[in-house]
Design a protein around this motif. Structure first.
Motif, PDB file in Angstrom:
ATOM      1  N   ILE A   1      53.475  14.518  48.666  1.00  0.00           N
ATOM      2  CA  ILE A   1      53.783  16.517  48.148  1.00  0.00           C
ATOM      3  C   ILE A   1      54.282  16.658  49.514  1.00  0.00           C
TER       4      ILE A   1
ATOM      5  N   HIS B   1      49.201  22.362  46.720  1.00  0.00           N
ATOM      6  CA  HIS B   1      50.338  20.752  46.552  1.00  0.00           C
ATOM      7  C   HIS B   1      50.133  20.378  44.755  1.00  0.00           C
TER       8      HIS B   1
ATOM      9  N   LEU C   1      51.968  20.377  42.114  1.00  0.00           N
ATOM     10  CA  LEU C   1      52.640  19.417  41.304  1.00  0.00           C
ATOM     11  C   LEU C   1      52.122  19.696  39.449  1.00  0.00           C
TER      12      LEU C   1
END
Length: 306
Positions: free
Chosen positions: A188, A244, A248
């Motif tokens: 990421i 992150h 996602l």
């Protein structure tokens, strides 16, 4: 291999064959990447000896020479030494790795604060008769648990800061997330900035600081809709893993700030392993952090497998 030992306030390094012909100046500036101001101070204070004589910083060294550094003078701790029960994962004359519990800041946010890991580290040194300013090399969120690296003197701190910047210090985290990501592993790369509408929250922002998180699926967790994920960081932004993984679409279990459900009393995030080269010997130092509190979060998982 660099041979190193301590004599009172002095650290003695036996010059290895790989340093043949190097000067003291080259070792400080190039091998250790010590800051110019710190190097100048050490030089002016004559805190370096070669074969028990004041060092000539421009003369080449030879294998077997004894390079001595005055690293262990007494100084103010910089924080209030305060007893807290802590687990030491690694310690020598230069580094200290502690297993941080949840509900504890890494370092004080104001001068009189005494309930942080840094306060506990200072007390630990005090009990050993070591009176030196301890410095955290990196941080963990208040409710994130696991391995935290401290430097026990300024030169070690400067060297480790550079290694962190160069990504030579590897940090492995375990996280329990809601759902199961479609990718078994991935990276990421999303910049992180402050959230103008929330005092402590961060967010993905095009104008934020670069942030890179590598993740890998390990296994489903019990009968709940949770998946165990291993993460490694290239950067260390505030709340990076939490943001992150939420971005996602799989926030951390217990992390209500970033969309997780309150299935645990805190976010399910643990810094399970820390790997770093030693600041002076270059030898690898690996610390595994057992699960301290709320063991049901990572129940049945062996931290030494990662």
């Amino acid at each position: 291999m660099v041979k190193i030992q301590r004599f009172g306030e002095w650290c003695e390094i036996t010059v290895p064959s790989g340093w043949e012909g190097y000067t003291v100046d080259y070792i400080f500036r190039t091998i250790w990447s010590a800051p110019k101001k710190q190097t100048h101070h050490i030089r002016m204070q004559k805190q370096v000896l070669v074969n028990d004589e004041p060092a000539n910083w421009a003369l080449p060294l030879h294998e077997g020479d004894k390079l001595k550094l005055q690293l262990f003078q007494e100084e103010e701790f910089g924080v209030i030494p305060t007893y807290h029960e802590i687990e030491v994962l690694f310690e020598d004359d230069h580094l200290l790795v502690l297993n941080k519990p949840s509900g504890m800041d890494t370092h004080p946010n104001f001068p009189d604060q005494n309930n942080t890991l840094a306060n506990a580290a200072a007390f630990h040194l005090q009990m050993q008769g070591e009176y030196r300013s301890i410095k955290h090399v990196h941080r963990l969120d208040r409710d994130t648990t696991g391995a935290v690296l401290f430097a026990k003197h300024p030169l070690a701190g400067a060297i480790m800061d550079k290694k962190l910047e160069e990504r030579a210090i590897k940090r492995t985290y375990l996280a329990l997330v809601h759902g199961k990501p479609l990718q078994k592993k991935g990276t990421i790369r999303e910049p992180i900035g402050r959230d103008r509408h929330h005092p402590t929250r961060r967010r993905i922002s095009p104008k934020g600081q670069p942030a890179v998180t590598h993740f890998e699926l390990i296994e489903p967790h019990g009968n709940q809709d949770l998946t165990l994920i291993k993460c490694r960081l290239d950067t260390g932004r505030t709340h990076q893993i939490r943001i992150h993984l939420s971005h996602l679409g799989h926030p951390l279990a217990g992390d209500v700030l970033y969309g997780g459900k309150p299935v645990f009393p805190r976010q399910a995030l643990h810094a399970v392993k820390l790997e770093t080269p030693h600041p002076f010997t270059g030898e690898p130092v690996t610390s595994h952090a057992p699960f301290l509190d709320i063991p049901e979060i990572f129940k049945g998982i062996d931290p030494y497998l990662f």
